[in-house]
Design an enzyme around this catalytic site. Structure first.
Site, PDB file in Angstrom:
ATOM      1  N   LYS A  89     -27.054  10.655  -8.218  1.00 29.78           N
ATOM      2  CA  LYS A  89     -27.840  11.764  -8.789  1.00 29.78           C
ATOM      3  C   LYS A  89     -27.369  12.116 -10.181  1.00 29.78           C
ATOM      4  O   LYS A  89     -28.121  12.570 -11.009  1.00 29.78           O
ATOM      5  CB  LYS A  89     -27.699  13.007  -7.900  1.00 29.78           C
ATOM      6  CG  LYS A  89     -28.350  12.898  -6.557  1.00 29.78           C
ATOM      7  CD  LYS A  89     -28.246  14.224  -5.808  1.00 29.78           C
ATOM      8  CE  LYS A  89     -27.428  14.069  -4.538  1.00 29.78           C
ATOM      9  NZ  LYS A  89     -26.018  14.324  -4.671  1.00 29.78           N
ATOM     10  N   LYS A  97     -14.653  11.013 -12.928  1.00 27.41           N
ATOM     11  CA  LYS A  97     -15.515  12.121 -13.363  1.00 27.41           C
ATOM     12  C   LYS A  97     -14.827  12.933 -14.453  1.00 27.41           C
ATOM     13  O   LYS A  97     -15.476  13.435 -15.370  1.00 27.41           O
ATOM     14  CB  LYS A  97     -15.896  13.003 -12.176  1.00 27.41           C
ATOM     15  CG  LYS A  97     -16.859  12.293 -11.223  1.00 27.41           C
ATOM     16  CD  LYS A  97     -17.538  13.231 -10.252  1.00 27.41           C
ATOM     17  CE  LYS A  97     -18.591  12.473  -9.438  1.00 27.41           C
ATOM     18  NZ  LYS A  97     -19.274  13.270  -8.442  1.00 27.41           N
ATOM     19  N   LYS A 143     -23.148   2.409  -8.410  1.00 31.75           N
ATOM     20  CA  LYS A 143     -23.936   2.939  -7.291  1.00 31.75           C
ATOM     21  C   LYS A 143     -25.065   3.844  -7.793  1.00 31.75           C
ATOM     22  O   LYS A 143     -24.923   4.490  -8.839  1.00 31.75           O
ATOM     23  CB  LYS A 143     -23.040   3.670  -6.277  1.00 31.75           C
ATOM     24  CG  LYS A 143     -22.531   5.005  -6.728  1.00 31.75           C
ATOM     25  CD  LYS A 143     -22.020   5.819  -5.547  1.00 31.75           C
ATOM     26  CE  LYS A 143     -21.849   7.260  -6.004  1.00 31.75           C
ATOM     27  NZ  LYS A 143     -21.906   8.252  -4.980  1.00 31.75           N
TER      28      LYS A 143
HETATM   29  P1  ATP Z   1     -23.392  12.784  -7.424  1.00 29.87           P
HETATM   30  O1  ATP Z   1     -23.976  11.787  -8.372  1.00 29.87           O
HETATM   31  O2  ATP Z   1     -23.776  14.205  -7.724  1.00 29.87           O
HETATM   32  O3  ATP Z   1     -21.918  12.577  -7.189  1.00 29.87           O
HETATM   33  P2  ATP Z   1     -24.363  11.206  -5.279  1.00 29.87           P
HETATM   34  O4  ATP Z   1     -25.777  10.845  -5.474  1.00 29.87           O
HETATM   35  O5  ATP Z   1     -23.341  10.173  -5.634  1.00 29.87           O
HETATM   36  O6  ATP Z   1     -24.076  12.549  -6.047  1.00 29.87           O
HETATM   37  P3  ATP Z   1     -23.262  12.645  -2.997  1.00 29.87           P
HETATM   38  O7  ATP Z   1     -23.959  13.946  -2.869  1.00 29.87           O
HETATM   39  O8  ATP Z   1     -21.901  12.634  -3.631  1.00 29.87           O
HETATM   40  O9  ATP Z   1     -24.225  11.614  -3.767  1.00 29.87           O
HETATM   41  O10 ATP Z   1     -23.140  11.884  -1.611  1.00 29.87           O
HETATM   42  C1  ATP Z   1     -23.817  12.267  -0.439  1.00 29.87           C
HETATM   43  C2  ATP Z   1     -23.764  11.135   0.553  1.00 29.87           C
HETATM   44  O11 ATP Z   1     -24.589  10.063   0.093  1.00 29.87           O
HETATM   45  C3  ATP Z   1     -22.363  10.558   0.781  1.00 29.87           C
HETATM   46  O12 ATP Z   1     -22.219  10.255   2.151  1.00 29.87           O
HETATM   47  C4  ATP Z   1     -22.380   9.297  -0.035  1.00 29.87           C
HETATM   48  O13 ATP Z   1     -21.495   8.314   0.484  1.00 29.87           O
HETATM   49  C5  ATP Z   1     -23.831   8.852   0.088  1.00 29.87           C
HETATM   50  N1  ATP Z   1     -24.249   8.088  -1.092  1.00 29.87           N
HETATM   51  C6  ATP Z   1     -24.346   8.553  -2.352  1.00 29.87           C
HETATM   52  N2  ATP Z   1     -24.780   7.598  -3.172  1.00 29.87           N
HETATM   53  C7  ATP Z   1     -24.946   6.488  -2.408  1.00 29.87           C
HETATM   54  C8  ATP Z   1     -25.381   5.148  -2.675  1.00 29.87           C
HETATM   55  N3  ATP Z   1     -25.734   4.784  -3.876  1.00 29.87           N
HETATM   56  N4  ATP Z   1     -25.446   4.270  -1.645  1.00 29.87           N
HETATM   57  C9  ATP Z   1     -25.099   4.637  -0.394  1.00 29.87           C
HETATM   58  N5  ATP Z   1     -24.672   5.875  -0.074  1.00 29.87           N
HETATM   59  C10 ATP Z   1     -24.605   6.797  -1.057  1.00 29.87           C
END
Ligand code: ATP
Length: 373
Positions: A240, A133, A237
Protein backbone atom coordinates in the site's frame (compact mmCIF):
# COMPACT_ATOMS: atom_id res chain seq x y z
CA UNK A 1 -20.59 -14.31 17.89
CA UNK A 2 -17.44 -16.40 17.83
CA UNK A 3 -15.98 -14.51 20.79
CA UNK A 4 -16.98 -17.21 23.25
CA UNK A 5 -13.54 -17.33 24.77
CA UNK A 6 -13.68 -16.52 28.46
CA UNK A 7 -14.23 -20.12 29.43
CA UNK A 8 -12.33 -21.98 32.11
CA UNK A 9 -9.89 -22.94 29.42
CA UNK A 10 -9.16 -19.28 28.69
CA UNK A 11 -6.34 -19.32 31.19
CA UNK A 12 -4.96 -22.46 29.54
CA UNK A 13 -2.67 -23.39 32.45
CA UNK A 14 -1.34 -26.92 32.85
CA UNK A 15 -3.76 -27.28 35.73
CA UNK A 16 -6.71 -26.46 33.50
CA UNK A 17 -8.53 -29.56 32.30
CA UNK A 18 -8.41 -29.97 28.52
CA UNK A 19 -11.81 -28.60 27.60
CA UNK A 20 -13.21 -27.34 24.38
CA UNK A 21 -10.93 -24.31 23.95
CA UNK A 22 -10.47 -23.89 20.23
CA UNK A 23 -7.09 -22.63 19.07
CA UNK A 24 -7.16 -18.92 18.61
CA UNK A 25 -5.99 -16.93 15.61
CA UNK A 26 -5.34 -13.20 15.41
CA UNK A 27 -4.39 -11.03 12.46
CA UNK A 28 -4.89 -7.59 10.96
CA UNK A 29 -4.17 -5.24 8.08
CA UNK A 30 -3.16 -1.59 8.44
CA UNK A 31 -5.59 0.95 6.96
CA UNK A 32 -2.76 2.77 5.22
CA UNK A 33 -4.55 2.84 1.86
CA UNK A 34 -6.59 0.59 -0.37
CA UNK A 35 -6.41 -3.13 0.29
CA UNK A 36 -4.64 -4.81 -2.61
CA UNK A 37 -4.29 -8.31 -4.04
CA UNK A 38 -1.27 -8.97 -1.79
CA UNK A 39 -3.27 -8.25 1.38
CA UNK A 40 -6.17 -10.25 0.03
CA UNK A 41 -4.35 -13.39 -1.14
CA UNK A 42 -1.57 -13.16 1.45
CA UNK A 43 -3.82 -12.54 4.43
CA UNK A 44 -7.59 -12.04 4.21
CA UNK A 45 -8.44 -15.03 2.03
CA UNK A 46 -6.64 -17.31 4.47
CA UNK A 47 -8.46 -15.73 7.40
CA UNK A 48 -11.75 -16.69 5.78
CA UNK A 49 -10.67 -20.35 5.70
CA UNK A 50 -9.33 -20.18 9.23
CA UNK A 51 -12.53 -18.86 10.77
CA UNK A 52 -14.02 -22.33 10.24
CA UNK A 53 -11.50 -23.97 12.50
CA UNK A 54 -10.28 -21.32 14.91
CA UNK A 55 -11.57 -18.87 17.46
CA UNK A 56 -10.85 -15.88 15.24
CA UNK A 57 -9.96 -12.26 16.01
CA UNK A 58 -9.37 -10.04 12.98
CA UNK A 59 -8.76 -6.34 13.39
CA UNK A 60 -8.12 -3.26 11.32
CA UNK A 61 -4.87 -2.10 12.89
CA UNK A 62 -5.39 1.65 12.73
CA UNK A 63 -2.87 2.40 15.52
CA UNK A 64 -0.23 0.79 13.32
CA UNK A 65 -1.30 2.90 10.37
CA UNK A 66 -0.07 6.12 11.98
CA UNK A 67 3.46 4.85 12.65
CA UNK A 68 4.57 6.01 9.20
CA UNK A 69 4.46 9.62 10.45
CA UNK A 70 2.10 12.51 9.70
CA UNK A 71 -1.14 11.27 8.16
CA UNK A 72 -4.39 12.64 6.80
CA UNK A 73 -7.10 12.08 9.47
CA UNK A 74 -9.90 11.97 6.88
CA UNK A 75 -8.07 9.30 4.90
CA UNK A 76 -7.44 7.23 8.03
CA UNK A 77 -11.11 7.06 8.96
CA UNK A 78 -12.14 6.34 5.37
CA UNK A 79 -9.56 3.62 5.00
CA UNK A 80 -10.44 2.06 8.37
CA UNK A 81 -14.12 1.70 7.43
CA UNK A 82 -13.31 0.53 3.96
CA UNK A 83 -10.84 -2.11 5.19
CA UNK A 84 -13.36 -3.50 7.67
CA UNK A 85 -16.00 -3.65 4.94
CA UNK A 86 -13.58 -5.49 2.64
CA UNK A 87 -12.91 -8.06 5.39
CA UNK A 88 -16.64 -8.80 5.47
CA UNK A 89 -17.11 -8.64 1.71
CA UNK A 90 -14.25 -11.10 1.26
CA UNK A 91 -16.06 -13.62 3.44
CA UNK A 92 -15.34 -12.96 7.11
CA UNK A 93 -18.53 -13.89 8.88
CA UNK A 94 -19.23 -11.83 12.00
CA UNK A 95 -21.04 -14.85 13.44
CA UNK A 96 -17.76 -16.77 13.34
CA UNK A 97 -15.05 -14.11 13.56
CA UNK A 98 -14.62 -11.13 15.85
CA UNK A 99 -14.03 -8.26 13.47
CA UNK A 100 -13.01 -5.01 15.14
CA UNK A 101 -10.93 -1.85 14.97
CA UNK A 102 -7.72 -1.93 17.02
CA UNK A 103 -8.13 1.57 18.52
CA UNK A 104 -11.58 0.59 19.86
CA UNK A 105 -9.82 -1.69 22.33
CA UNK A 106 -7.64 0.56 24.48
CA UNK A 107 -5.81 -2.41 26.01
CA UNK A 108 -3.67 -2.53 22.83
CA UNK A 109 -2.07 0.80 23.74
CA UNK A 110 -1.81 -0.02 27.41
CA UNK A 111 -0.16 -3.40 26.93
CA UNK A 112 2.16 -1.84 24.37
CA UNK A 113 3.44 0.56 27.04
CA UNK A 114 3.94 -2.22 29.57
CA UNK A 115 5.80 -4.34 27.01
CA UNK A 116 7.87 -1.34 25.87
CA UNK A 117 9.35 -1.14 29.31
CA UNK A 118 10.34 -4.81 29.22
CA UNK A 119 11.81 -4.71 25.69
CA UNK A 120 15.48 -3.85 25.10
CA UNK A 121 15.74 -1.11 22.47
CA UNK A 122 18.45 -3.09 20.66
CA UNK A 123 15.88 -5.77 19.78
CA UNK A 124 13.84 -3.15 17.91
CA UNK A 125 16.75 -1.47 16.16
CA UNK A 126 17.60 -4.83 14.55
CA UNK A 127 14.23 -5.17 12.80
CA UNK A 128 14.71 -5.22 9.03
CA UNK A 129 11.40 -3.52 8.30
CA UNK A 130 12.28 -0.68 10.68
CA UNK A 131 15.66 -0.22 9.04
CA UNK A 132 14.12 -0.15 5.56
CA UNK A 133 11.25 2.18 6.45
CA UNK A 134 13.46 4.44 8.60
CA UNK A 135 15.87 4.85 5.72
CA UNK A 136 13.01 6.08 3.56
CA UNK A 137 11.52 8.32 6.29
CA UNK A 138 14.86 10.02 7.00
CA UNK A 139 14.66 12.58 9.80
CA UNK A 140 10.87 12.20 10.04
CA UNK A 141 11.10 8.67 11.40
CA UNK A 142 8.76 8.43 14.39
CA UNK A 143 9.25 6.66 17.71
CA UNK A 144 6.08 4.81 16.72
CA UNK A 145 7.82 3.25 13.72
CA UNK A 146 10.53 1.83 15.97
CA UNK A 147 7.86 0.65 18.36
CA UNK A 148 5.64 -0.94 15.67
CA UNK A 149 6.71 -4.53 16.54
CA UNK A 150 5.92 -4.02 20.23
CA UNK A 151 2.42 -2.83 19.33
CA UNK A 152 2.12 -5.91 17.11
CA UNK A 153 3.27 -8.08 20.02
CA UNK A 154 0.55 -6.48 22.16
CA UNK A 155 -2.10 -7.22 19.53
CA UNK A 156 -1.16 -10.88 19.52
CA UNK A 157 -0.47 -11.44 23.21
CA UNK A 158 -3.62 -9.68 24.41
CA UNK A 159 -5.75 -12.45 22.91
CA UNK A 160 -3.51 -15.37 23.92
CA UNK A 161 -3.36 -16.17 20.21
CA UNK A 162 -2.01 -19.63 19.43
CA UNK A 163 -1.23 -18.88 15.83
CA UNK A 164 -0.69 -15.78 13.79
CA UNK A 165 -0.97 -16.01 10.02
CA UNK A 166 1.68 -13.68 8.65
CA UNK A 167 3.51 -13.19 5.40
CA UNK A 168 7.27 -13.70 5.22
CA UNK A 169 7.61 -9.92 5.65
CA UNK A 170 6.25 -10.18 9.20
CA UNK A 171 8.10 -13.30 10.33
CA UNK A 172 10.83 -11.38 12.17
CA UNK A 173 8.19 -9.39 14.05
CA UNK A 174 6.54 -12.59 15.13
CA UNK A 175 9.84 -13.96 16.41
CA UNK A 176 10.18 -10.76 18.40
CA UNK A 177 6.68 -11.23 19.84
CA UNK A 178 7.74 -14.67 21.01
CA UNK A 179 10.87 -13.23 22.59
CA UNK A 180 8.96 -10.42 24.32
CA UNK A 181 6.40 -12.86 25.71
CA UNK A 182 9.18 -15.11 26.93
CA UNK A 183 10.97 -12.20 28.56
CA UNK A 184 7.85 -10.97 30.37
CA UNK A 185 7.12 -14.51 31.54
CA UNK A 186 10.69 -14.80 32.70
CA UNK A 187 10.88 -11.43 34.44
CA UNK A 188 7.46 -11.39 36.05
CA UNK A 189 5.99 -14.87 35.75
CA UNK A 190 8.41 -17.09 37.59
CA UNK A 191 11.08 -17.62 34.92
CA UNK A 192 9.94 -21.11 33.91
CA UNK A 193 10.20 -20.80 30.12
CA UNK A 194 13.91 -20.09 30.04
CA UNK A 195 14.84 -23.47 31.41
CA UNK A 196 12.85 -25.20 28.67
CA UNK A 197 14.20 -23.54 25.51
CA UNK A 198 17.39 -24.74 23.80
CA UNK A 199 20.16 -23.04 25.77
CA UNK A 200 17.43 -20.92 27.28
CA UNK A 201 17.47 -18.74 24.20
CA UNK A 202 13.94 -19.03 22.87
CA UNK A 203 10.55 -19.19 24.39
CA UNK A 204 8.81 -22.48 23.56
CA UNK A 205 5.44 -22.14 21.88
CA UNK A 206 2.09 -23.26 23.04
CA UNK A 207 0.45 -23.72 26.32
CA UNK A 208 1.09 -21.77 29.45
CA UNK A 209 3.08 -23.33 32.24
CA UNK A 210 2.54 -22.43 35.85
CA UNK A 211 3.61 -18.87 36.45
CA UNK A 212 3.52 -17.77 32.81
CA UNK A 213 1.57 -14.64 32.05
CA UNK A 214 1.58 -14.54 28.26
CA UNK A 215 1.02 -17.31 25.73
CA UNK A 216 3.89 -17.71 23.25
CA UNK A 217 2.32 -17.85 19.76
CA UNK A 218 3.36 -19.76 16.63
CA UNK A 219 3.71 -18.30 13.15
CA UNK A 220 1.52 -19.66 10.41
CA UNK A 221 3.06 -18.88 7.05
CA UNK A 222 0.39 -19.35 4.40
CA UNK A 223 0.92 -21.62 1.41
CA UNK A 224 3.73 -20.75 -0.99
CA UNK A 225 2.66 -18.54 -3.84
CA UNK A 226 0.46 -16.30 -1.71
CA UNK A 227 3.13 -13.63 -1.85
CA UNK A 228 2.14 -11.11 -4.50
CA UNK A 229 4.73 -8.82 -5.99
CA UNK A 230 4.60 -5.30 -7.38
CA UNK A 231 3.40 -4.90 -10.97
CA UNK A 232 6.11 -2.39 -11.72
CA UNK A 233 8.92 -4.31 -10.05
CA UNK A 234 8.31 -8.05 -9.81
CA UNK A 235 10.98 -8.39 -7.11
CA UNK A 236 9.45 -5.99 -4.54
CA UNK A 237 6.29 -6.97 -2.70
CA UNK A 238 3.00 -5.38 -3.66
CA UNK A 239 2.40 -2.79 -0.97
CA UNK A 240 0.00 0.00 0.00
CA UNK A 241 2.82 2.36 0.84
CA UNK A 242 4.45 2.16 -2.59
CA UNK A 243 3.85 5.65 -4.05
CA UNK A 244 3.32 4.17 -7.54
CA UNK A 245 -0.44 3.46 -7.73
CA UNK A 246 0.22 1.31 -10.84
CA UNK A 247 2.31 -1.10 -8.76
CA UNK A 248 -0.74 -2.71 -7.18
CA UNK A 249 -4.22 -3.93 -8.03
CA UNK A 250 -6.65 -2.89 -5.32
CA UNK A 251 -9.56 -5.09 -4.35
CA UNK A 252 -11.91 -2.20 -5.18
CA UNK A 253 -10.36 -1.25 -8.54
CA UNK A 254 -12.81 -1.01 -11.43
CA UNK A 255 -12.42 -3.37 -14.41
CA UNK A 256 -11.04 -0.43 -16.38
CA UNK A 257 -8.42 0.36 -13.77
CA UNK A 258 -7.44 -3.30 -13.57
CA UNK A 259 -7.12 -3.54 -17.36
CA UNK A 260 -4.97 -0.39 -17.48
CA UNK A 261 -2.66 -1.52 -14.68
CA UNK A 262 -2.15 -4.95 -16.22
CA UNK A 263 -1.59 -3.45 -19.66
CA UNK A 264 1.15 -1.20 -18.29
CA UNK A 265 2.80 -3.65 -15.92
CA UNK A 266 6.43 -4.54 -16.46
CA UNK A 267 7.11 -7.48 -18.79
CA UNK A 268 10.01 -8.67 -20.96
CA UNK A 269 10.58 -9.60 -24.59
CA UNK A 270 11.00 -13.34 -23.97
CA UNK A 271 8.53 -15.65 -25.74
CA UNK A 272 6.40 -17.92 -23.57
CA UNK A 273 5.62 -17.76 -19.86
CA UNK A 274 7.08 -19.75 -17.00
CA UNK A 275 7.15 -19.92 -13.22
CA UNK A 276 10.31 -19.62 -11.17
CA UNK A 277 12.91 -18.21 -13.58
CA UNK A 278 14.88 -15.83 -11.33
CA UNK A 279 15.66 -13.60 -14.31
CA UNK A 280 11.90 -13.21 -15.03
CA UNK A 281 10.23 -12.31 -11.71
CA UNK A 282 7.41 -10.52 -13.55
CA UNK A 283 6.42 -13.71 -15.38
CA UNK A 284 6.30 -15.68 -12.13
CA UNK A 285 4.31 -12.92 -10.43
CA UNK A 286 1.66 -12.51 -13.13
CA UNK A 287 1.24 -16.26 -13.54
CA UNK A 288 0.88 -16.53 -9.76
CA UNK A 289 -1.84 -13.86 -9.73
CA UNK A 290 -3.59 -15.78 -12.50
CA UNK A 291 -3.28 -18.99 -10.54
CA UNK A 292 -4.62 -17.37 -7.37
CA UNK A 293 -7.58 -15.78 -9.16
CA UNK A 294 -8.58 -18.89 -11.09
CA UNK A 295 -7.85 -21.44 -8.37
CA UNK A 296 -5.93 -23.55 -10.92
CA UNK A 297 -2.79 -25.54 -10.15
CA UNK A 298 0.57 -24.39 -11.55
CA UNK A 299 0.47 -27.23 -14.07
CA UNK A 300 -2.98 -26.20 -15.29
CA UNK A 301 -1.86 -22.58 -15.62
CA UNK A 302 1.20 -23.60 -17.60
CA UNK A 303 -0.84 -25.87 -19.85
CA UNK A 304 -3.26 -23.05 -20.60
CA UNK A 305 -0.89 -20.05 -20.68
CA UNK A 306 2.71 -21.31 -20.93
CA UNK A 307 2.95 -20.76 -24.67
CA UNK A 308 1.08 -17.45 -24.74
CA UNK A 309 2.62 -14.12 -25.64
CA UNK A 310 2.25 -11.29 -23.16
CA UNK A 311 -0.20 -9.62 -25.53
CA UNK A 312 -2.60 -12.59 -25.19
CA UNK A 313 -1.93 -13.36 -21.56
CA UNK A 314 -2.60 -9.87 -20.24
CA UNK A 315 -6.29 -9.75 -21.32
CA UNK A 316 -6.77 -13.28 -19.92
CA UNK A 317 -5.25 -12.17 -16.64
CA UNK A 318 -7.45 -9.05 -16.59
CA UNK A 319 -10.57 -11.20 -17.04
CA UNK A 320 -9.48 -13.57 -14.27
CA UNK A 321 -8.82 -10.73 -11.81
CA UNK A 322 -12.06 -8.92 -12.65
CA UNK A 323 -14.05 -12.14 -12.36
CA UNK A 324 -12.51 -12.95 -8.99
CA UNK A 325 -13.02 -9.48 -7.54
CA UNK A 326 -16.48 -8.61 -8.84
CA UNK A 327 -18.53 -10.60 -6.28
CA UNK A 328 -16.42 -9.10 -3.48
CA UNK A 329 -17.01 -5.62 -4.86
CA UNK A 330 -20.74 -6.23 -5.12
CA UNK A 331 -20.93 -7.39 -1.51
CA UNK A 332 -18.79 -4.43 -0.45
CA UNK A 333 -21.27 -2.02 -2.07
CA UNK A 334 -24.16 -3.70 -0.20
CA UNK A 335 -22.33 -3.48 3.14
CA UNK A 336 -21.54 0.20 2.67
CA UNK A 337 -25.15 0.93 1.76
CA UNK A 338 -26.72 -0.90 4.67
CA UNK A 339 -27.17 1.80 7.29
CA UNK A 340 -25.64 0.88 10.64
CA UNK A 341 -24.59 -2.65 9.62
CA UNK A 342 -20.83 -2.12 9.62
CA UNK A 343 -20.88 -0.08 12.84
CA UNK A 344 -22.94 -2.79 14.53
CA UNK A 345 -20.51 -5.55 13.49
CA UNK A 346 -17.51 -3.51 14.66
CA UNK A 347 -19.16 -2.65 17.96
CA UNK A 348 -19.93 -6.31 18.71
CA UNK A 349 -16.42 -7.28 17.65
CA UNK A 350 -14.86 -4.64 19.90
CA UNK A 351 -17.03 -5.69 22.86
CA UNK A 352 -15.91 -9.31 22.50
CA UNK A 353 -12.29 -8.28 22.00
CA UNK A 354 -12.38 -5.96 25.01
CA UNK A 355 -13.60 -8.75 27.24
CA UNK A 356 -10.55 -10.91 26.48
CA UNK A 357 -8.01 -8.09 26.19
CA UNK A 358 -8.95 -6.43 29.48
CA UNK A 359 -8.34 -9.67 31.31
CA UNK A 360 -4.86 -10.13 29.83
CA UNK A 361 -3.76 -6.59 30.49
CA UNK A 362 -5.07 -6.84 34.06
CA UNK A 363 -2.94 -10.00 34.55
CA UNK A 364 0.14 -8.20 33.25
CA UNK A 365 -0.51 -5.12 35.42
CA UNK A 366 -0.91 -7.42 38.39
CA UNK A 367 2.25 -9.38 37.68
CA UNK A 368 4.23 -6.16 37.20
CA UNK A 369 3.14 -4.84 40.56
CA UNK A 370 0.64 -2.11 39.74
CA UNK A 371 -1.76 -1.23 42.53
CA UNK A 372 -5.26 -2.63 42.13
CA UNK A 373 -7.88 -0.19 40.83
P1 ATP B 1 2.22 -1.07 4.08
O1 ATP B 1 2.69 -0.83 2.68
O2 ATP B 1 1.42 0.07 4.65
O3 ATP B 1 3.31 -1.57 4.99
P2 ATP B 1 1.20 -3.58 3.24
O4 ATP B 1 0.40 -3.45 2.01
O5 ATP B 1 2.61 -4.05 3.08
O6 ATP B 1 1.16 -2.21 4.01
P3 ATP B 1 0.28 -4.67 5.78
O7 ATP B 1 -0.90 -3.91 6.23
O8 ATP B 1 1.61 -4.36 6.41
O9 ATP B 1 0.40 -4.55 4.18
O10 ATP B 1 0.07 -6.24 5.89
C1 ATP B 1 -1.17 -6.85 6.15
C2 ATP B 1 -1.08 -8.32 5.83
O11 ATP B 1 -0.99 -8.48 4.41
C3 ATP B 1 0.13 -9.03 6.44
O12 ATP B 1 -0.27 -10.31 6.86
C4 ATP B 1 1.08 -9.13 5.29
O13 ATP B 1 1.95 -10.25 5.41
C5 ATP B 1 0.14 -9.30 4.10
N1 ATP B 1 0.74 -8.77 2.87
C6 ATP B 1 1.05 -7.48 2.63
N2 ATP B 1 1.55 -7.34 1.41
C7 ATP B 1 1.58 -8.58 0.86
C8 ATP B 1 2.00 -9.11 -0.40
N3 ATP B 1 2.47 -8.33 -1.33
N4 ATP B 1 1.86 -10.44 -0.62
C9 ATP B 1 1.36 -11.26 0.33
N5 ATP B 1 0.96 -10.83 1.54
C10 ATP B 1 1.05 -9.51 1.81
Amino acid sequence: CAAAPATTAEAGTEATPKTERRKRVLSGVQPTGSIHLGNYFGAIKNWVKMQEEFDAFYCVVDLHAITAGAHDPKELIKSTRSSAAIYLAAGLDPERSNVFVQSHVSAHSELCWLLNCATPIGWLEKMIQFKEKARKAGEDVSVGLLDYPVLMASDILLYNADIVPVGEDQRQHLELTRDIAGRVNNLYGGGKWKKMGPKGSRAPSGRFRGGDILRVPDAYIPEAGARVMSLTDGSAKMSKSNPAEGSRINVLDTPDEIAKKIKRCKTDAVEGLEFGDPTRPEATNLLTIYQLCTGMTKEEVLKECGSMRWGDFKPALTDAVVEHLSPIQARYAEIMQEEGYLDGVLKRGADAANEVAEKTVADVRDAMGFMER
